[in-house]
Design a protein around this motif. Structure first.
Motif, PDB file in Angstrom:
ATOM      1  N   THR A   1       0.868  -1.170   0.000  1.00 59.40           N
ATOM      2  CA  THR A   1       0.000   0.000   0.000  1.00 59.40           C
ATOM      3  C   THR A   1       0.907   1.222   0.000  1.00 59.40           C
ATOM      4  O   THR A   1       2.043   1.168   0.480  1.00 59.40           O
ATOM      5  N   THR A   2       0.420   2.325  -0.528  1.00 58.97           N
ATOM      6  CA  THR A   2       1.283   3.500  -0.624  1.00 58.97           C
ATOM      7  C   THR A   2       1.587   4.101   0.743  1.00 58.97           C
ATOM      8  O   THR A   2       2.562   4.822   0.905  1.00 58.97           O
ATOM      9  N   ASP A   3       0.756   3.809   1.733  1.00 63.58           N
ATOM     10  CA  ASP A   3       0.987   4.325   3.078  1.00 63.58           C
ATOM     11  C   ASP A   3       0.535   3.289   4.093  1.00 63.58           C
ATOM     12  O   ASP A   3      -0.206   2.351   3.766  1.00 63.58           O
ATOM     13  N   THR A   4       0.984   3.464   5.314  1.00 61.33           N
ATOM     14  CA  THR A   4       0.572   2.585   6.408  1.00 61.33           C
ATOM     15  C   THR A   4      -0.349   3.298   7.391  1.00 61.33           C
ATOM     16  O   THR A   4      -1.087   2.642   8.128  1.00 61.33           O
ATOM     17  N   MET A   5      -0.291   4.616   7.428  1.00 61.77           N
ATOM     18  CA  MET A   5      -1.117   5.419   8.331  1.00 61.77           C
ATOM     19  C   MET A   5      -2.274   5.998   7.529  1.00 61.77           C
ATOM     20  O   MET A   5      -2.069   6.801   6.613  1.00 61.77           O
ATOM     21  N   ILE A   6      -3.500   5.589   7.849  1.00 60.26           N
ATOM     22  CA  ILE A   6      -4.676   5.934   7.057  1.00 60.26           C
ATOM     23  C   ILE A   6      -5.479   7.010   7.785  1.00 60.26           C
ATOM     24  O   ILE A   6      -5.896   6.821   8.929  1.00 60.26           O
ATOM     25  N   ASP A   7      -5.699   8.142   7.114  1.00 58.33           N
ATOM     26  CA  ASP A   7      -6.389   9.271   7.738  1.00 58.33           C
ATOM     27  C   ASP A   7      -7.906   9.163   7.626  1.00 58.33           C
ATOM     28  O   ASP A   7      -8.630   9.477   8.581  1.00 58.33           O
ATOM     29  N   ARG A   8      -8.391   8.750   6.469  1.00 57.67           N
ATOM     30  CA  ARG A   8      -9.826   8.775   6.221  1.00 57.67           C
ATOM     31  C   ARG A   8     -10.359   7.364   6.010  1.00 57.67           C
ATOM     32  O   ARG A   8      -9.668   6.510   5.457  1.00 57.67           O
ATOM     33  N   PRO A   9     -11.591   7.104   6.402  1.00 58.07           N
ATOM     34  CA  PRO A   9     -12.162   5.777   6.161  1.00 58.07           C
ATOM     35  C   PRO A   9     -12.399   5.550   4.678  1.00 58.07           C
ATOM     36  O   PRO A   9     -12.681   6.482   3.920  1.00 58.07           O
ATOM     37  N   GLY A  10     -12.268   4.291   4.262  1.00 59.45           N
ATOM     38  CA  GLY A  10     -12.487   3.950   2.856  1.00 59.45           C
ATOM     39  C   GLY A  10     -11.726   2.689   2.484  1.00 59.45           C
ATOM     40  O   GLY A  10     -11.102   2.044   3.332  1.00 59.45           O
ATOM     41  N   ASP A  11     -11.785   2.353   1.203  1.00 60.31           N
ATOM     42  CA  ASP A  11     -11.078   1.191   0.690  1.00 60.31           C
ATOM     43  C   ASP A  11      -9.655   1.584   0.313  1.00 60.31           C
ATOM     44  O   ASP A  11      -9.446   2.455  -0.534  1.00 60.31           O
ATOM     45  N   VAL A  12      -8.680   0.932   0.953  1.00 54.37           N
ATOM     46  CA  VAL A  12      -7.268   1.205   0.693  1.00 54.37           C
ATOM     47  C   VAL A  12      -6.762   0.236  -0.370  1.00 54.37           C
ATOM     48  O   VAL A  12      -6.807  -0.986  -0.166  1.00 54.37           O
ATOM     49  N   PRO A  13      -6.274   0.733  -1.518  1.00 54.63           N
ATOM     50  CA  PRO A  13      -5.769  -0.169  -2.560  1.00 54.63           C
ATOM     51  C   PRO A  13      -4.521  -0.913  -2.095  1.00 54.63           C
ATOM     52  O   PRO A  13      -3.671  -0.352  -1.391  1.00 54.63           O
ATOM     53  N   VAL A  14      -4.404  -2.182  -2.494  1.00 61.03           N
ATOM     54  CA  VAL A  14      -3.251  -3.004  -2.161  1.00 61.03           C
ATOM     55  C   VAL A  14      -2.878  -3.836  -3.383  1.00 61.03           C
ATOM     56  O   VAL A  14      -3.755  -4.235  -4.162  1.00 61.03           O
TER      57      VAL A  14
ATOM     58  N   PRO B   1       5.033  -1.948  13.981  1.00 58.59           N
ATOM     59  CA  PRO B   1       5.656  -2.139  12.669  1.00 58.59           C
ATOM     60  C   PRO B   1       5.373  -1.053  11.642  1.00 58.59           C
ATOM     61  O   PRO B   1       6.065  -0.987  10.627  1.00 58.59           O
ATOM     62  N   TYR B   2       4.390  -0.200  11.886  1.00 56.90           N
ATOM     63  CA  TYR B   2       4.100   0.881  10.946  1.00 56.90           C
ATOM     64  C   TYR B   2       4.659   2.208  11.435  1.00 56.90           C
ATOM     65  O   TYR B   2       4.376   3.249  10.854  1.00 56.90           O
ATOM     66  N   ASN B   3       5.480   2.182  12.492  1.00 55.40           N
ATOM     67  CA  ASN B   3       5.937   3.423  13.113  1.00 55.40           C
ATOM     68  C   ASN B   3       7.370   3.289  13.623  1.00 55.40           C
ATOM     69  O   ASN B   3       7.695   3.728  14.720  1.00 55.40           O
ATOM     70  N   ILE B   4       8.235   2.681  12.809  1.00 56.19           N
ATOM     71  CA  ILE B   4       9.640   2.505  13.176  1.00 56.19           C
ATOM     72  C   ILE B   4      10.414   3.785  12.861  1.00 56.19           C
ATOM     73  O   ILE B   4      10.199   4.409  11.817  1.00 56.19           O
ATOM     74  N   ILE B   5      11.301   4.182  13.749  1.00 56.86           N
ATOM     75  CA  ILE B   5      12.141   5.357  13.511  1.00 56.86           C
ATOM     76  C   ILE B   5      13.393   4.925  12.759  1.00 56.86           C
ATOM     77  O   ILE B   5      14.109   4.012  13.202  1.00 56.86           O
ATOM     78  N   ALA B   6      13.657   5.538  11.613  1.00 56.84           N
ATOM     79  CA  ALA B   6      14.890   5.263  10.883  1.00 56.84           C
ATOM     80  C   ALA B   6      16.085   5.568  11.771  1.00 56.84           C
ATOM     81  O   ALA B   6      16.151   6.621  12.396  1.00 56.84           O
ATOM     82  N   GLY B   7      17.030   4.643  11.856  1.00 58.79           N
ATOM     83  CA  GLY B   7      18.175   4.768  12.748  1.00 58.79           C
ATOM     84  C   GLY B   7      17.997   4.016  14.050  1.00 58.79           C
ATOM     85  O   GLY B   7      18.949   3.871  14.816  1.00 58.79           O
ATOM     86  N   SER B   8      16.774   3.524  14.316  1.00 60.26           N
ATOM     87  CA  SER B   8      16.537   2.708  15.505  1.00 60.26           C
ATOM     88  C   SER B   8      16.624   1.231  15.110  1.00 60.26           C
ATOM     89  O   SER B   8      17.227   0.884  14.093  1.00 60.26           O
TER      90      SER B   8
END
Length: 261
Positions: free
Chosen positions: A27-40, A155-162
């Protein structure tokens, strides 16, 4: 599956290994702001090198877990073609209905793929994660797959460098000495076309990046860069044969890392 009992997880590079096969649940993102169908898109590919695309048959299962409930998503899948840097192969597109707040764990159980060059079958049971409204609900829970990697970091919120730590399980039990291939999604699928982007980094000169799980099935990897990272525990599953040939039943997990701004 290699059973190497180590006291701690170690990241290393194996010079002789070829580029890694990875099943993507993209998916283009992991954090979804609005309800709806997320393409995969489901693609079997080598995303770090943007190289060969393997033909993906219709999966045995494709579903999501939200608040502990399982929802079958097989009816959302449609066959598509996907073009990587070397060829075009069969893939699938679908969608994930994201409505309420919380985690959405995507699970794909693919049909075993025959790797002619090695004369074996490969079945990469994959997990990926979406979240709406920053409410954690399901990411830390085992799904109950024949083999899976359970994350110890969100898993959707890892800090780069950690770092990212996971535990390899087979039939719910830790897998010691599992060989885990690690892949950076240097090229990403374009959701509006049938092709990939250009890679943003070069392949590692030593070949595949590899970690080994410790005696309790744990491994840790230092995540150097933002983006999608995949981990595949090779041959960690209990099923070792398919249609009279060797089967590598692998556990795959995808995480998303972010730069701090």
């Amino acid at each position: 599956m290699k059973k190497l009992l180590l006291s701690s997880a170690v990241a290393l590079t194996l010079p002789a290994m070829a580029s890694a096969h990875f099943l993507l649940e993209y998916t283009t993102d992991t954090m979804i702001d609005r309800p709806g169908d997320v393409p995969v898109k489901l693609i079997f590919w080598h995303p770090m090198e943007n190289s060969h695309v393997m033909n993906l048959e219709r999966p045995q299962e494709f579903y999501m877990i939200h608040n502990g409930d399982k929802t079958d998503l097989m009816d959302s899948l449609e066959p598509v073609q996907f073009t990587g840097g070397q060829n075009t192969g069969a893939a699938f597109k679908g969608h994930v209905p994201v409505k309420r707040s919380g985690d959405y764990v995507l699970v794909t159980v693919p049909t075993p793929y025959y790797e002619e060059a090695e004369d074996i079958y490969i079945q990469q049971i994959a997990k990926a994660f979406l979240n709406r409204n920053q409410l954690p609900t399901d990411w830390m829970n085992p799904v109950g797959l024949p083999t899976e990697i359970v994350p110890l970091n969100k898993p959707y919120n890892i800090i780069a460098g950690s770092t990212f730590t996971g535990q390899v399980l087979a039939d719910g039990q830790p897998v010691a000495g599992a060989e885990i291939e690690i892949e950076y999604m240097a090229a990403e699928p374009d959701m509006n076309s049938a092709s990939s982007s250009m890679p943003v980094v070069s392949a590692m000169p030593g070949g595949a990046i590899v970690a080994i799980s410790d005696m309790n099935g744990y491994f840790t990897f230092g995540v150097p860069r933002a983006g999608y990272w995949g981990f595949a525990a090779l041959g960690s599953g209990p099923v070792t044969e398919h249609e009279g040939k060797e089967l590598s039943q692998d556990a795959v997990i995808w995480i998303r890392a972010w730069d701090m701004e």
